[in-house]
Design a protein around this motif. Structure first.
Motif, PDB file in Angstrom:
ATOM      1  N   LYS A   1       6.219   0.206  -7.131  1.00 38.32           N
ATOM      2  CA  LYS A   1       6.790  -0.362  -5.696  1.00 38.32           C
ATOM      3  C   LYS A   1       5.888   0.195  -4.798  1.00 38.32           C
ATOM      4  O   LYS A   1       5.560  -0.472  -3.673  1.00 38.32           O
ATOM      5  N   LYS A   2       5.168   1.377  -4.926  1.00 39.85           N
ATOM      6  CA  LYS A   2       4.364   2.038  -4.052  1.00 39.85           C
ATOM      7  C   LYS A   2       3.128   0.887  -3.856  1.00 39.85           C
ATOM      8  O   LYS A   2       2.535   0.731  -2.837  1.00 39.85           O
ATOM      9  N   TYR A   3       2.499   0.446  -5.087  1.00 39.31           N
ATOM     10  CA  TYR A   3       1.240  -0.211  -5.211  1.00 39.31           C
ATOM     11  C   TYR A   3       1.735  -1.632  -4.479  1.00 39.31           C
ATOM     12  O   TYR A   3       0.737  -2.165  -3.716  1.00 39.31           O
TER      13      TYR A   3
ATOM     14  N   GLU B   1       8.652   3.451  -9.847  1.00 40.95           N
ATOM     15  CA  GLU B   1       8.190   3.906  -8.517  1.00 40.95           C
ATOM     16  C   GLU B   1       6.842   3.509  -7.946  1.00 40.95           C
ATOM     17  O   GLU B   1       6.458   3.106  -6.945  1.00 40.95           O
ATOM     18  N   SER B   2       5.958   4.154  -8.952  1.00 34.03           N
ATOM     19  CA  SER B   2       4.400   3.608  -8.944  1.00 34.03           C
ATOM     20  C   SER B   2       4.197   2.169  -8.568  1.00 34.03           C
ATOM     21  O   SER B   2       3.385   1.956  -7.814  1.00 34.03           O
TER      22      SER B   2
ATOM     23  N   LYS C   1      -2.445   6.594   2.455  1.00 31.74           N
ATOM     24  CA  LYS C   1      -1.202   7.457   2.003  1.00 31.74           C
ATOM     25  C   LYS C   1      -0.255   6.877   0.830  1.00 31.74           C
ATOM     26  O   LYS C   1      -0.047   7.473  -0.154  1.00 31.74           O
ATOM     27  N   LEU C   2      -0.094   5.275   0.939  1.00 28.87           N
ATOM     28  CA  LEU C   2       0.621   4.981  -0.280  1.00 28.87           C
ATOM     29  C   LEU C   2      -0.215   4.833  -1.366  1.00 28.87           C
ATOM     30  O   LEU C   2       0.210   5.216  -2.533  1.00 28.87           O
TER      31      LEU C   2
ATOM     32  N   GLU D   1       3.793  -2.120  -2.239  1.00 30.26           N
ATOM     33  CA  GLU D   1       3.957  -1.993  -0.773  1.00 30.26           C
ATOM     34  C   GLU D   1       2.496  -1.729  -0.095  1.00 30.26           C
ATOM     35  O   GLU D   1       2.098  -2.274   1.065  1.00 30.26           O
ATOM     36  N   ALA D   2       1.442  -1.183  -0.761  1.00 28.50           N
ATOM     37  CA  ALA D   2       0.121  -0.819  -0.503  1.00 28.50           C
ATOM     38  C   ALA D   2      -0.844  -2.233  -0.519  1.00 28.50           C
ATOM     39  O   ALA D   2      -1.491  -2.299   0.416  1.00 28.50           O
TER      40      ALA D   2
ATOM     41  N   GLU E   1       0.200   8.258  -3.094  1.00 33.29           N
ATOM     42  CA  GLU E   1       1.560   8.449  -3.752  1.00 33.29           C
ATOM     43  C   GLU E   1       1.479   7.934  -4.887  1.00 33.29           C
ATOM     44  O   GLU E   1       2.178   8.026  -6.168  1.00 33.29           O
ATOM     45  N   TRP E   2       0.998   6.340  -4.704  1.00 27.76           N
ATOM     46  CA  TRP E   2       0.955   5.425  -6.221  1.00 27.76           C
ATOM     47  C   TRP E   2       0.155   6.244  -7.382  1.00 27.76           C
ATOM     48  O   TRP E   2       0.747   6.307  -8.400  1.00 27.76           O
TER      49      TRP E   2
END
Length: 55
Positions: A38-40, A35-36, A20-21, A42-43, A24-25
């Protein structure tokens, strides 16, 4: 049919969250670089957790 009530393992739950992350990334990578990133990040943390659980 027999797997209908089977509970997901921790690795399976983390794998779904990771996928899912990453989606979104990818979507954010063209519009919002901050934001991209940050998502990466987290993943990547979730990927590290998956690898730790598999050992």
């Amino acid at each position: 049919m027999f797997g209908l009530f089977k509970k997901k393992s921790e690795v399976e739950k983390l794998q779904e969250k990771y996928e899912k992350l990453m989606k979104e990334w990818h979507a954010l990578s063209t519009t919002n670089r901050g934001e991209s990133d940050k998502k990466y990040a987290e993943a990547q943390k979730i990927q590290d957790q998956i690898e730790a659980l598999q050992k």
